[in-house]
Design an enzyme around this catalytic site. Structure first.
Site, PDB file in Angstrom:
ATOM      1  N   GLY A  25       0.837  -1.196   0.000  1.00 19.55           N
ATOM      2  CA  GLY A  25       0.000   0.000   0.000  1.00 19.55           C
ATOM      3  C   GLY A  25       0.871   1.245   0.000  1.00 19.55           C
ATOM      4  N   GLN A  61       2.599  10.101   1.848  1.00 24.55           N
ATOM      5  CA  GLN A  61       3.922   9.469   2.004  1.00 24.55           C
ATOM      6  C   GLN A  61       4.905   9.919   0.918  1.00 24.55           C
ATOM      7  OE1 GLN A  61       2.081   5.329   2.569  1.00 24.55           O
ATOM      8  NE2 GLN A  61       3.922   5.214   3.834  1.00 24.55           N
ATOM      9  N   CYS A 106       5.581  -0.125   7.782  1.00 29.14           N
ATOM     10  CA  CYS A 106       5.229   1.119   7.080  1.00 29.14           C
ATOM     11  C   CYS A 106       6.440   1.566   6.273  1.00 29.14           C
ATOM     12  CB  CYS A 106       4.838   2.193   8.094  1.00 29.14           C
ATOM     13  SG  CYS A 106       4.381   3.760   7.329  1.00 29.14           S
ATOM     14  N   LEU A 107       6.207   1.924   5.018  1.00 26.66           N
ATOM     15  CA  LEU A 107       7.321   2.348   4.167  1.00 26.66           C
ATOM     16  C   LEU A 107       7.912   3.670   4.657  1.00 26.66           C
ATOM     17  CD1 LEU A 107       5.802   1.396   0.685  1.00 26.66           C
ATOM     18  CD2 LEU A 107       7.481   0.107   2.029  1.00 26.66           C
ATOM     19  N   HIS A 157      -4.872   1.102   7.360  1.00 26.69           N
ATOM     20  CA  HIS A 157      -3.537   1.710   7.557  1.00 26.69           C
ATOM     21  C   HIS A 157      -3.362   2.901   6.604  1.00 26.69           C
ATOM     22  CE1 HIS A 157       1.020   1.161   8.097  1.00 26.69           C
ATOM     23  NE2 HIS A 157       0.951   1.955   7.029  1.00 26.69           N
ATOM     24  N   GLU A 158      -3.798   2.720   5.343  1.00 25.64           N
ATOM     25  CA  GLU A 158      -3.612   3.791   4.343  1.00 25.64           C
ATOM     26  C   GLU A 158      -4.559   4.966   4.600  1.00 25.64           C
ATOM     27  OE1 GLU A 158      -1.014   3.536   2.744  1.00 25.64           O
ATOM     28  OE2 GLU A 158      -0.697   1.390   3.021  1.00 25.64           O
ATOM     29  N   HIS A 176      -3.129   7.143   7.110  1.00 29.25           N
ATOM     30  CA  HIS A 176      -2.137   8.083   6.549  1.00 29.25           C
ATOM     31  C   HIS A 176      -2.829   9.351   6.045  1.00 29.25           C
ATOM     32  CE1 HIS A 176       1.783   6.182   6.638  1.00 29.25           C
ATOM     33  NE2 HIS A 176       1.353   5.074   6.061  1.00 29.25           N
TER      34      HIS A 176
END
Ligand code: K1U
Ligand code: ZN
Length: 173
Positions: A46, A51, A95-96, A137-138, A141
């Site tokens: 994702g 981000q 998480c990236l 999760h996204e 963000h």
């Protein structure tokens, strides 16, 4: 298509509530394509627009994990959770924007999500399993929330300190 640099926590853009998008333009479709390329390259399942420093309500995801299965790249504009199960699920999230840090997070096991696709069509879908975890999760963000915000303050501070060190090292390299 372009692979965009991914912001690393702490960064004020990762704590900001993103703006809804209006008409889906060719520019926004190109942004979604860049985000999918960036996500697959990372690799990740994702990615949310904040981000990569774009404070718009757009996320991409593809949680297909089975070997040999066809990928399912998805781009969701203005996604909204319109129903969440009482039943919860625990998943060890990454998480990236917080590389190499993982922690268990509890979230509703199933969610119903409404969004606009890159052609401007409205969709609604029921997600469960990893898809449900990932879409939540996204969407977090897009609301300036990170998975570490669910952790105890001590653990969150420890991870944040590690990220400050990582960013310092990367800036020097
Ligand atoms: O939003 C992000 O930072 C992407 C993140 C999404 C996510 C992971 C786990 C639980 C919820 C949401 C990632 O993709 S981290 C990388 C990752 O999970 C992964 C990478 C390669 C293969 C499989 C998974
Ligand atoms: Zn993340």
């Amino acid at each position: 298509m372009t692979i965009r640099p991914i912001l690393i926590h702490p960064d004020p853009r990762l704590k900001t509530v993103a703006e809804p998008v209006g008409e889906i333009t060719a520019e926004l479709r190109a942004l979604a394509d860049d985000m999918l390329e960036t996500m697959y390259d990372a690799p990740g399942i994702g990615l949310a627009a904040p981000q990569i420093g774009v404070l718009k309500r757009l996320l991409v995801m593809d949680c297909v994990k089975e070997e040999g299965a066809a990928p399912r790249p998805m781009a969701l504009f203005n996604p909204e959770i319109i129903w969440a199960s009482d039943d919860m699920n625990t998943y060890e999230e990454g998480c990236l924007s917080i590389p190499e840090q993982y922690a268990e997070v509890d979230r509703p096991a199933e969610v119903q999500v409404r969004w606009i696709d890159p052609n401007g069509a409205q969709h609604e879908e029921h997600f469960k399993g990893l898809w449900a975890t990932c879409v939540q999760h996204e969407i977090d963000h897009l609301n300036g929330k990170l998975f570490i915000d669910y952790l105890k303050p001590m653990k969150r501070q420890m991870i944040t300190r590690k990220m400050v060190k990582l960013k310092r090292e990367r800036a020097r390299a």
